[in-house]
Design a protein around this motif. Structure first.
Motif, PDB file in Angstrom:
ATOM      1  N   LEU B  69       8.370 -25.581  -5.699  1.00  0.00           N
ATOM      2  CA  LEU B  69       9.131 -26.829  -5.670  1.00  0.00           C
ATOM      3  C   LEU B  69       8.166 -27.997  -5.771  1.00  0.00           C
ATOM      4  CD1 LEU B  69      11.781 -28.468  -5.007  1.00  0.00           C
ATOM      5  CD2 LEU B  69      11.136 -28.249  -2.606  1.00  0.00           C
ATOM      6  N   GLU B  70       8.590 -29.016  -6.510  1.00  0.00           N
ATOM      7  CA  GLU B  70       7.776 -30.212  -6.613  1.00  0.00           C
ATOM      8  C   GLU B  70       8.652 -31.420  -6.314  1.00  0.00           C
ATOM      9  OE1 GLU B  70       5.628 -31.087 -10.477  1.00  0.00           O
ATOM     10  OE2 GLU B  70       6.761 -32.942 -10.219  1.00  0.00           O
ATOM     11  N   LEU B  71       8.176 -32.304  -5.419  1.00  0.00           N
ATOM     12  CA  LEU B  71       8.874 -33.564  -5.181  1.00  0.00           C
ATOM     13  C   LEU B  71       7.959 -34.661  -5.667  1.00  0.00           C
ATOM     14  CD1 LEU B  71      10.186 -33.044  -1.502  1.00  0.00           C
ATOM     15  CD2 LEU B  71      11.330 -32.492  -3.647  1.00  0.00           C
ATOM     16  N   ALA B  72       8.500 -35.583  -6.466  1.00  0.00           N
ATOM     17  CA  ALA B  72       7.652 -36.631  -7.018  1.00  0.00           C
ATOM     18  C   ALA B  72       8.265 -37.999  -6.742  1.00  0.00           C
ATOM     19  CB  ALA B  72       7.490 -36.426  -8.517  1.00  0.00           C
ATOM     20  N   THR B  73       7.399 -38.975  -6.390  1.00  0.00           N
ATOM     21  CA  THR B  73       7.864 -40.346  -6.162  1.00  0.00           C
ATOM     22  C   THR B  73       6.893 -41.309  -6.829  1.00  0.00           C
ATOM     23  OG1 THR B  73       6.570 -40.628  -4.147  1.00  0.00           O
ATOM     24  CG2 THR B  73       8.788 -39.723  -3.893  1.00  0.00           C
ATOM     25  N   ARG B  74       7.333 -42.572  -6.890  1.00  0.00           N
ATOM     26  CA  ARG B  74       6.476 -43.590  -7.472  1.00  0.00           C
ATOM     27  C   ARG B  74       5.768 -44.438  -6.424  1.00  0.00           C
ATOM     28  NH1 ARG B  74       6.981 -43.644 -12.727  1.00  0.00           N
ATOM     29  NH2 ARG B  74       8.794 -42.606 -13.607  1.00  0.00           N
ATOM     30  N   TYR B 222       3.835 -30.526  -3.328  1.00  0.00           N
ATOM     31  CA  TYR B 222       4.120 -29.187  -3.843  1.00  0.00           C
ATOM     32  C   TYR B 222       4.389 -28.248  -2.693  1.00  0.00           C
ATOM     33  CZ  TYR B 222       2.121 -30.955  -8.189  1.00  0.00           C
ATOM     34  OH  TYR B 222       1.862 -31.673  -9.305  1.00  0.00           O
ATOM     35  N   PHE B 223       5.337 -27.336  -2.905  1.00  0.00           N
ATOM     36  CA  PHE B 223       5.686 -26.374  -1.855  1.00  0.00           C
ATOM     37  C   PHE B 223       5.583 -24.956  -2.399  1.00  0.00           C
ATOM     38  CE2 PHE B 223       7.538 -29.296   1.235  1.00  0.00           C
ATOM     39  CZ  PHE B 223       7.751 -30.420   0.457  1.00  0.00           C
ATOM     40  N   GLN B 224       5.111 -24.083  -1.519  1.00  0.00           N
ATOM     41  CA  GLN B 224       5.165 -22.656  -1.843  1.00  0.00           C
ATOM     42  C   GLN B 224       5.853 -21.955  -0.685  1.00  0.00           C
ATOM     43  OE1 GLN B 224       1.628 -20.353  -1.441  1.00  0.00           O
ATOM     44  NE2 GLN B 224       2.127 -19.043  -3.195  1.00  0.00           N
ATOM     45  N   PHE B 225       6.884 -21.193  -0.998  1.00  0.00           N
ATOM     46  CA  PHE B 225       7.597 -20.459   0.044  1.00  0.00           C
ATOM     47  C   PHE B 225       7.310 -18.987  -0.127  1.00  0.00           C
ATOM     48  CE2 PHE B 225      10.034 -24.251  -1.136  1.00  0.00           C
ATOM     49  CZ  PHE B 225       9.956 -24.957   0.059  1.00  0.00           C
ATOM     50  N   THR B 226       7.282 -18.287   0.991  1.00  0.00           N
ATOM     51  CA  THR B 226       6.875 -16.879   0.935  1.00  0.00           C
ATOM     52  C   THR B 226       7.777 -16.068   0.009  1.00  0.00           C
ATOM     53  OG1 THR B 226       7.839 -16.906   3.139  1.00  0.00           O
ATOM     54  CG2 THR B 226       5.500 -16.329   2.977  1.00  0.00           C
ATOM     55  N   ALA B 227       9.090 -16.391  -0.012  1.00  0.00           N
ATOM     56  CA  ALA B 227       9.984 -15.618  -0.877  1.00  0.00           C
ATOM     57  C   ALA B 227      10.574 -16.504  -1.964  1.00  0.00           C
ATOM     58  CB  ALA B 227      11.091 -14.982  -0.049  1.00  0.00           C
ATOM     59  N   GLY B 228       9.774 -17.415  -2.497  1.00  0.00           N
ATOM     60  CA  GLY B 228      10.291 -18.326  -3.522  1.00  0.00           C
ATOM     61  C   GLY B 228      11.265 -19.315  -2.898  1.00  0.00           C
ATOM     62  N   LEU B 229      11.992 -20.014  -3.745  1.00  0.00           N
ATOM     63  CA  LEU B 229      12.934 -21.020  -3.269  1.00  0.00           C
ATOM     64  C   LEU B 229      14.200 -20.305  -2.780  1.00  0.00           C
ATOM     65  CD1 LEU B 229      12.969 -24.167  -3.214  1.00  0.00           C
ATOM     66  CD2 LEU B 229      14.374 -24.031  -5.273  1.00  0.00           C
ATOM     67  N   GLY B 230      14.415 -20.262  -1.438  1.00  0.00           N
ATOM     68  CA  GLY B 230      15.523 -19.488  -0.873  1.00  0.00           C
ATOM     69  C   GLY B 230      16.751 -20.333  -0.602  1.00  0.00           C
ATOM     70  N   GLU B 231      17.739 -19.688   0.005  1.00  0.00           N
ATOM     71  CA  GLU B 231      19.000 -20.362   0.318  1.00  0.00           C
ATOM     72  C   GLU B 231      18.788 -21.558   1.232  1.00  0.00           C
ATOM     73  OE1 GLU B 231      22.026 -20.458  -0.806  1.00  0.00           O
ATOM     74  OE2 GLU B 231      21.176 -19.059  -2.286  1.00  0.00           O
ATOM     75  N   ARG B 232      17.948 -21.355   2.261  1.00  0.00           N
ATOM     76  CA  ARG B 232      17.718 -22.416   3.245  1.00  0.00           C
ATOM     77  C   ARG B 232      17.149 -23.664   2.566  1.00  0.00           C
ATOM     78  NH1 ARG B 232      14.157 -24.629   6.915  1.00  0.00           N
ATOM     79  NH2 ARG B 232      12.394 -23.914   5.674  1.00  0.00           N
ATOM     80  N   GLU B 233      16.153 -23.469   1.729  1.00  0.00           N
ATOM     81  CA  GLU B 233      15.531 -24.602   1.057  1.00  0.00           C
ATOM     82  C   GLU B 233      16.514 -25.279   0.100  1.00  0.00           C
ATOM     83  OE1 GLU B 233      14.032 -21.471   0.990  1.00  0.00           O
ATOM     84  OE2 GLU B 233      12.608 -21.878   2.619  1.00  0.00           O
TER      85      GLU B 233
END
Ligand SMILES: Nc1ncnc2c1ncn2[C@@H]1O[C@H](COP(=O)(O)OP(=O)(O)OP(=O)(O)O)[C@@H](O)[C@H]1O
Ligand SMILES: [Mg+2]
Lengths: 231, 351
Positions: B69-74, B222-233
């Motif tokens: 996941l990537e979050l981007a701002t200005r 940037y985010f890395q989750f152990t099981a990819g982007l899951g339901e919670r995220e």
């Protein structure tokens, strides 16, 4: 050869006319030509240039359609046949030597001569027959040459070999010796009359050569599209 | 009327006539064939390149983004956004990207560059190449001079004849060139062509004075989750996109949205290429058609002669049909082969 009990003409021409309409002119090229030719007969057609000899020959062989009149060739009324059927009659019964030879440029002399046999599906021995004929017209060492590599007289001899190779019942030749000197024309004339003697091939020759005209049984003298003398 | 055109022998004869008749014109026929081959080849190449890239995007989408996941701002991250990141959890990394002038005291040159101040283990996926190896994700590197480390685009170093260990100044702070950057995971080689990339540590950015209010910079998380982007995220993201993301000006990119975007761009490019290929084929077809017509016209005399000798119209037609069909068939086969093999050659050119 076909067994014919009562002799029927191999070629029968009745009241044949050919007109051309062009450029506002109505040209009468042939005006009512009629004659019969029995199997094995020889005929020469003579006359001044433009008198309609080539036109008549083409009509007799079914290469063209008359404006009126009938041509019966080897028992077929050519006027009732389709173009493809006329082609089939030609393939089986007719040999034709054009005034301008008309060899196929992409084929060698040998291949040109073999075509009529291939068309009849007679592939067996075709090569030997073709080579033998080319030898008889004195071209045994030119069999693998292409038409462009041959002189006019040589091309004419190849054209004659092609017209004879399938032993047609009737051979039409438009000025077969026109481009040849007397020395080279002798074997050509000999070949044609030899076919006539041995196979009973009917000969129709257009010629300017008075000697050749005299050696045929019949002669048509043409002028302005009409037969002015025949014997 | 019986004519000898019975099945195979007649076909044999037309084929052999077609072959013999092509003598002397084989070069022209070959040219026709190559025209067909070129047109078909282009279309097949475009089509199979598309298929291949589609597969590559599917397989490599995570390393194309480098994270889940990537979050981007200005603008710098707001406390609310940092709070949200805390909630998301997972492995995190940040990057501030801005454009600046770099000054090289050794030779007095300066260049327009792209500065990337990073912290954390990004890129999480995919391989980057540096010299010496393993400098990215950026760690604390001990430099000889004690200056903070910078990893500089290899092409820039070569242009300016600089070497590792030499000094570079960004804003008001000097850095030591700790290594050269050859390739960044998920980015094309051309990425650094117009604005060479320079990686520094996030904590050194403040010292440069480059980032002041009003500076144009992209801030990324940037985010890395152990099981990819899951339901919670996903549910957290969905909840945030309505208010927090709008208030904080956040654009977020997931692996799926990145590959979706890529695919959209790619489809546009390929639609365009296909159109060009198609137009080329149509124009080529008209050209070949005209040439064939001229070719056939030259053959009319031969055709007439064959007819005089008693060949039927169909048989005569077939002789030339064979020639043209052979050209078309061989041309398309060769074209397809070229089109497919282009796939294997492209990587050689574009790495
Ligand atoms: N397709 C055609 N259209 C119009 N006129 C034609 C056509 N074919 C032949 N002619 C004319 O018919 C006449 C007879 O032509 P033909 O070729 O039969 O003469 P020829 O007797 O064979 O002459 P030559 O001895 O010169 O070969 C000529 O005047 C010619 O111009
Ligand atoms: Mg004539």
């Amino acid at each position: 050869m076909t067994t014919q009990q009562q002799p029927a003409p191999i070629l029968s021409v009745h009241d044949l006319r050919k007109d051309y309409d062009g450029g506002g002119h109505h040209l009468q090229i042939l005006r009512s030509v009629s004659f019969d030719l029995m199997p094995g007969e020889t005929l020469s057609i003579v006359g001044p240039s433009g008198s309609g000899k080539t036109t008549l020959l083409g009509l007799c062989a079914g290469l063209d359609e008359p404006s009126s009149g009938t041509v019966t060739l080897a028992g077929h009324d050519m006027g009732t046949l389709s173009e493809t059927e006329r082609g089939s009659v030609r393939a089986r019964h007719v040999g034709f030597v054009f005034q301008s030879f008309q060899l196929i440029g992409s084929l060698t002399a040998l291949e040109n001569v073999m075509i009529p046999l291939e068309l009849l599906g007679q592939n067996k021995g075709a090569r030997e027959k073709a080579v033998e004929l080319l030898r008889r017209v004195g071209l045994e060492d030119r069999i693998h040459h292409y038409p462009l590599q041959l002189s006019g007289g040589e091309q004419q001899r190849v054209a004659l070999a092609r017209a004879c190779v399938h032993q047609p019942a009737i051979l039409f030749a438009d000025e077969p010796t026109g481009n040849l000197d007397s020395a080279t024309s002798a074997p050509i004339v000999e070949l044609m009359f030899g076919l006539n003697r041995e196979m009973g091939t009917t000969l129709v020759l257009v010629t300017h050569d008075a000697n050749l005209a005299r050696s045929t049984q019949k002669c048509l003298k043409m002028q302005d599209g009409s037969v002015i003398e025949s014997h | 009327m019986e004519f000898h055109s019975k099945g195979l022998p007649a076909t044999f004869w037309t084929v052999s006539m077609a072959w013999r008749d092509s003598r002397g014109q084989r070069k022209i026929l070959l040219l026709f064939m190559l025209c067909v081959a070129a047109g078909i080849g282009a279309l097949v190449a475009v089509a199979s390149l598309r298929d291949n890239l589609d597969g590559v995007i599917e397989l490599q989408s995570r390393s194309l983004l480098g994270a889940d996941l990537e979050l981007a701002t200005r603008q710098p991250f707001t406390p609310e956004l940092l709070n949200f990141a805390q909630q998301l959890g997972g492995e995190q990394a940040t990057e501030v990207r801005l454009r600046s002038m770099a000054f090289f005291p050794q030779n007095g040159e300066s260049r327009f560059v792209q500065v990337r101040a990073v912290e954390g283990g990004f890129p999480f996926y995919g391989e980057s190449e540096t010299e010496p190896a393993g400098l990215l994700p950026m760690r604390d590197i001990q430099t000889r001079s004690g200056l903070p480390p910078a990893i500089v685009e290899n092409s820039l170093l070569q242009q300016l004849a600089l070497e590792t260990g030499e000094t570079i100044r960004l804003g008001t702070l000097e850095f030591e060139i700790a290594g050269s950057l050859l390739r960044v995971a998920g980015e094309s080689e051309l990425g650094g062509f117009f604005a060479p990339r320079i990686y520094i540590r996030a904590k050194d950015l403040a010292g440069t004075g480059l980032l002041t209010t009003g500076s144009i910079a992209r801030h990324r998380m940037y985010f890395q989750f152990t099981a990819g982007l899951g339901e919670r995220e996903r549910s957290l993201l969905n909840a945030a996109r309505e208010d927090l993301f709008i208030e904080s000006g956040v654009e977020f990119t997931t692996v799926e949205s990145r590959s979706r975007n890529l695919r959209r761009v790619m489809n546009n490019i390929f639609d365009f290429l296909n159109l060009i290929g198609f137009v080329a084929l149509v124009l080529g077809g008209i050209g070949v058609g005209g040439a064939v017509q001229v070719y056939i016209k030259e053959k009319l005399n031969t055709m007439a002669l064959l007819r005089c000798l008693g060949t039927s119209a169909t048989t005569t037609f077939r002789i030339y049909l064979w020639q043209i069909v052979a050209i078309g068939f061989l041309g398309s086969t060769i074209g397809s082969a070229i089109g497919v093999s282009v796939q294997f050659l492209l990587p050689v050119f574009f790495g």
